[in-house]
Scaffold this motif. Structure first.
Motif, PDB file in Angstrom:
ATOM      1  N   LYS A   1      -0.194  45.814  12.246  1.00 46.10           N
ATOM      2  CA  LYS A   1      -0.637  45.081  13.429  1.00 46.10           C
ATOM      3  C   LYS A   1       0.044  43.722  13.476  1.00 46.10           C
ATOM      4  CE  LYS A   1      -4.932  43.159  15.307  1.00 46.10           C
ATOM      5  NZ  LYS A   1      -6.373  43.045  15.058  1.00 46.10           N
ATOM      6  N   LEU A   2       0.658  43.416  14.624  1.00 45.09           N
ATOM      7  CA  LEU A   2       1.300  42.130  14.835  1.00 45.09           C
ATOM      8  C   LEU A   2       0.476  41.342  15.846  1.00 45.09           C
ATOM      9  CD1 LEU A   2       4.881  41.090  15.248  1.00 45.09           C
ATOM     10  CD2 LEU A   2       3.463  40.844  17.256  1.00 45.09           C
ATOM     11  N   GLU A   3       0.297  40.046  15.573  1.00 44.79           N
ATOM     12  CA  GLU A   3      -0.400  39.160  16.506  1.00 44.79           C
ATOM     13  C   GLU A   3       0.491  37.950  16.770  1.00 44.79           C
ATOM     14  OE1 GLU A   3      -4.786  38.728  15.548  1.00 44.79           O
ATOM     15  OE2 GLU A   3      -4.033  39.689  13.709  1.00 44.79           O
ATOM     16  N   THR A   4       0.607  37.572  18.049  1.00 47.03           N
ATOM     17  CA  THR A   4       1.410  36.425  18.451  1.00 47.03           C
ATOM     18  C   THR A   4       0.947  35.948  19.815  1.00 47.03           C
ATOM     19  OG1 THR A   4       3.681  35.589  18.695  1.00 47.03           O
ATOM     20  CG2 THR A   4       3.248  37.811  19.508  1.00 47.03           C
ATOM     21  N   GLU A   5       1.526  34.865  20.298  1.00 45.82           N
ATOM     22  CA  GLU A   5       1.173  34.335  21.617  1.00 45.82           C
ATOM     23  C   GLU A   5       2.205  34.679  22.683  1.00 45.82           C
ATOM     24  OE1 GLU A   5      -1.675  32.826  22.846  1.00 45.82           O
ATOM     25  OE2 GLU A   5      -2.402  33.593  20.927  1.00 45.82           O
ATOM     26  N   SER A   6       3.384  35.169  22.263  1.00 45.91           N
ATOM     27  CA  SER A   6       4.442  35.466  23.227  1.00 45.91           C
ATOM     28  C   SER A   6       5.334  36.558  22.667  1.00 45.91           C
ATOM     29  CB  SER A   6       5.260  34.200  23.498  1.00 45.91           C
ATOM     30  OG  SER A   6       6.339  34.488  24.348  1.00 45.91           O
ATOM     31  N   LEU A   7       5.649  37.554  23.510  1.00 45.58           N
ATOM     32  CA  LEU A   7       6.471  38.668  23.078  1.00 45.58           C
ATOM     33  C   LEU A   7       7.247  39.189  24.285  1.00 45.58           C
ATOM     34  CD1 LEU A   7       6.734  40.336  20.387  1.00 45.58           C
ATOM     35  CD2 LEU A   7       5.151  41.953  21.405  1.00 45.58           C
ATOM     36  N   VAL A   8       8.504  39.564  24.080  1.00 45.30           N
ATOM     37  CA  VAL A   8       9.336  40.104  25.155  1.00 45.30           C
ATOM     38  C   VAL A   8       9.731  41.523  24.793  1.00 45.30           C
ATOM     39  CG1 VAL A   8      11.512  39.886  26.421  1.00 45.30           C
ATOM     40  CG2 VAL A   8      10.242  37.832  25.772  1.00 45.30           C
ATOM     41  N   TRP A   9       9.596  42.424  25.763  1.00 43.66           N
ATOM     42  CA  TRP A   9      10.035  43.800  25.601  1.00 43.66           C
ATOM     43  C   TRP A   9      11.211  44.011  26.541  1.00 43.66           C
ATOM     44  CZ3 TRP A   9       7.139  48.605  27.826  1.00 43.66           C
ATOM     45  CH2 TRP A   9       7.846  49.765  27.496  1.00 43.66           C
ATOM     46  N   ASP A  10      12.387  44.255  25.984  1.00 41.36           N
ATOM     47  CA  ASP A  10      13.588  44.520  26.765  1.00 41.36           C
ATOM     48  C   ASP A  10      13.745  46.038  26.842  1.00 41.36           C
ATOM     49  OD1 ASP A  10      16.243  45.005  27.613  1.00 41.36           O
ATOM     50  OD2 ASP A  10      16.868  43.038  26.887  1.00 41.36           O
ATOM     51  N   GLU A  11      13.431  46.601  28.012  1.00 39.70           N
ATOM     52  CA  GLU A  11      13.457  48.049  28.176  1.00 39.70           C
ATOM     53  C   GLU A  11      14.869  48.617  28.079  1.00 39.70           C
ATOM     54  OE1 GLU A  11      10.590  49.568  31.306  1.00 39.70           O
ATOM     55  OE2 GLU A  11      10.572  47.411  31.752  1.00 39.70           O
TER      56      GLU A  11
ATOM     57  N   GLN B   1      14.091  47.135  22.804  1.00 40.17           N
ATOM     58  CA  GLN B   1      13.842  46.164  21.744  1.00 40.17           C
ATOM     59  C   GLN B   1      12.672  45.256  22.122  1.00 40.17           C
ATOM     60  OE1 GLN B   1      16.850  43.091  21.401  1.00 40.17           O
ATOM     61  NE2 GLN B   1      16.704  43.165  19.171  1.00 40.17           N
ATOM     62  N   ILE B   2      11.906  44.872  21.128  1.00 43.30           N
ATOM     63  CA  ILE B   2      10.805  43.926  21.288  1.00 43.30           C
ATOM     64  C   ILE B   2      11.127  42.721  20.412  1.00 43.30           C
ATOM     65  CG2 ILE B   2       8.328  43.552  20.949  1.00 43.30           C
ATOM     66  CD1 ILE B   2       7.999  46.613  21.206  1.00 43.30           C
ATOM     67  N   PHE B   3      10.904  41.501  20.949  1.00 43.63           N
ATOM     68  CA  PHE B   3      11.258  40.323  20.155  1.00 43.63           C
ATOM     69  C   PHE B   3      10.457  39.100  20.586  1.00 43.63           C
ATOM     70  CE2 PHE B   3      14.133  40.497  23.738  1.00 43.63           C
ATOM     71  CZ  PHE B   3      14.158  39.203  24.205  1.00 43.63           C
ATOM     72  N   THR B   4      10.459  38.083  19.705  1.00 45.61           N
ATOM     73  CA  THR B   4       9.879  36.778  19.983  1.00 45.61           C
ATOM     74  C   THR B   4      10.467  35.767  19.008  1.00 45.61           C
ATOM     75  OG1 THR B   4       7.831  35.510  20.278  1.00 45.61           O
ATOM     76  CG2 THR B   4       7.885  37.043  18.435  1.00 45.61           C
ATOM     77  N   GLU B   5      10.432  34.511  19.401  1.00 47.15           N
ATOM     78  CA  GLU B   5      10.792  33.419  18.498  1.00 47.15           C
ATOM     79  C   GLU B   5       9.533  32.650  18.096  1.00 47.15           C
ATOM     80  OE1 GLU B   5      13.740  33.081  17.073  1.00 47.15           O
ATOM     81  OE2 GLU B   5      14.387  34.821  18.241  1.00 47.15           O
ATOM     82  N   SER B   6       8.394  33.102  18.577  1.00 50.59           N
ATOM     83  CA  SER B   6       7.105  32.458  18.286  1.00 50.59           C
ATOM     84  C   SER B   6       6.604  32.827  16.893  1.00 50.59           C
ATOM     85  CB  SER B   6       6.062  32.895  19.320  1.00 50.59           C
ATOM     86  OG  SER B   6       6.430  32.497  20.607  1.00 50.59           O
ATOM     87  N   LEU B   7       5.554  32.147  16.475  1.00 52.44           N
ATOM     88  CA  LEU B   7       4.872  32.430  15.222  1.00 52.44           C
ATOM     89  C   LEU B   7       4.209  33.800  15.330  1.00 52.44           C
ATOM     90  CD1 LEU B   7       4.134  31.047  12.487  1.00 52.44           C
ATOM     91  CD2 LEU B   7       1.976  30.434  13.565  1.00 52.44           C
ATOM     92  N   VAL B   8       4.378  34.647  14.312  1.00 56.14           N
ATOM     93  CA  VAL B   8       3.767  35.970  14.305  1.00 56.14           C
ATOM     94  C   VAL B   8       3.016  36.189  12.992  1.00 56.14           C
ATOM     95  CG1 VAL B   8       5.489  36.995  15.833  1.00 56.14           C
ATOM     96  CG2 VAL B   8       5.820  37.122  13.377  1.00 56.14           C
ATOM     97  N   LYS B   9       1.997  37.016  13.081  1.00 54.20           N
ATOM     98  CA  LYS B   9       1.224  37.416  11.899  1.00 54.20           C
ATOM     99  C   LYS B   9       1.201  38.932  11.880  1.00 54.20           C
ATOM    100  CE  LYS B   9      -3.401  37.370  11.695  1.00 54.20           C
ATOM    101  NZ  LYS B   9      -4.782  36.869  11.622  1.00 54.20           N
ATOM    102  N   ILE B  10       1.668  39.520  10.773  1.00 57.43           N
ATOM    103  CA  ILE B  10       1.649  40.972  10.617  1.00 57.43           C
ATOM    104  C   ILE B  10       0.675  41.320   9.510  1.00 57.43           C
ATOM    105  CG2 ILE B  10       2.972  43.023   9.998  1.00 57.43           C
ATOM    106  CD1 ILE B  10       5.405  41.745  11.272  1.00 57.43           C
ATOM    107  N   THR B  11      -0.246  42.205   9.845  1.00 63.18           N
ATOM    108  CA  THR B  11      -1.236  42.674   8.890  1.00 63.18           C
ATOM    109  C   THR B  11      -0.979  44.145   8.615  1.00 63.18           C
ATOM    110  OG1 THR B  11      -2.830  41.168   9.938  1.00 63.18           O
ATOM    111  CG2 THR B  11      -3.711  42.784   8.389  1.00 63.18           C
TER     112      THR B  11
END
Length: 166
Positions: free
Chosen positions: A110-120, A124-134
């Protein structure tokens, strides 16, 4: 007493005002969309409200958020994403998800963040924001993230956290 009022219209200011108050051409509630490829469902998108805008750059806004379910060729769910707000740019085929973004894969990560971009286009899915993966027994924090659309292969940038190795 006499008052004299004068009106003068400035075309540039009027155009800017119209752009600031752009109205959607379509408003829909309780939406459920299915995306297919070669007759097979690849994604299911749900949202309580969507707004479609027409103009130089067409886009769809999800002001109350969205949920996206991704499926493999056998129809099994591979990933799930939700956010509090999103905007889909139709020309460049990207979706920007913002606020309370959660991304989960079929392995239970599970990934949690405040901003994420999905390029169809690039899938690809990406962000430069802080992320937390559990994951099971692990908590990893990073700043920047790239993944395939199923969140099964990913790169976490500037990472640190608690990682248990067997």
């Amino acid at each position: 007493a006499t008052f004299v009022f004068g009106c003068q219209t400035n075309p540039e200011k009027m155009e800017a005002l119209v752009k600031d108050t752009e109205e959607p051409i379509v408003i829909s509630h309780d939406v459920e969309w299915f995306y297919t490829k070669n007759g097979t469902t690849t994604h299911r998108l749900t949202s309580p409200k969507i707004l479609r805008f027409d103009g130089q750059k067409e886009y769809i806004e999800f002001p109350l958020g969205l949920e996206i379910f991704s499926f493999n060729i056998r129809g099994e769910q591979q990933a799930f994403m939700k956010s509090d707000y999103a905007i889909q740019y139709l020309d460049d085929e990207t979706i920007e998800a913002k606020g309370g973004v959660i991304l989960e894969n079929s392995q239970g990560e599970k990934l949690e963040t405040e901003s994420l971009v999905w390029d169809e286009k690039k899938d690809q899915i990406f962000t430069e924001s802080l992320v937390k993966i559990t994951t099971q027994g692990q908590l990893i924090i990073g700043e920047g993230f790239e993944s395939n659309r199923s969140f099964s292969k990913y790169i976490l940038k500037n990472s640190h956290g608690i990682i248990n190795l067997d």
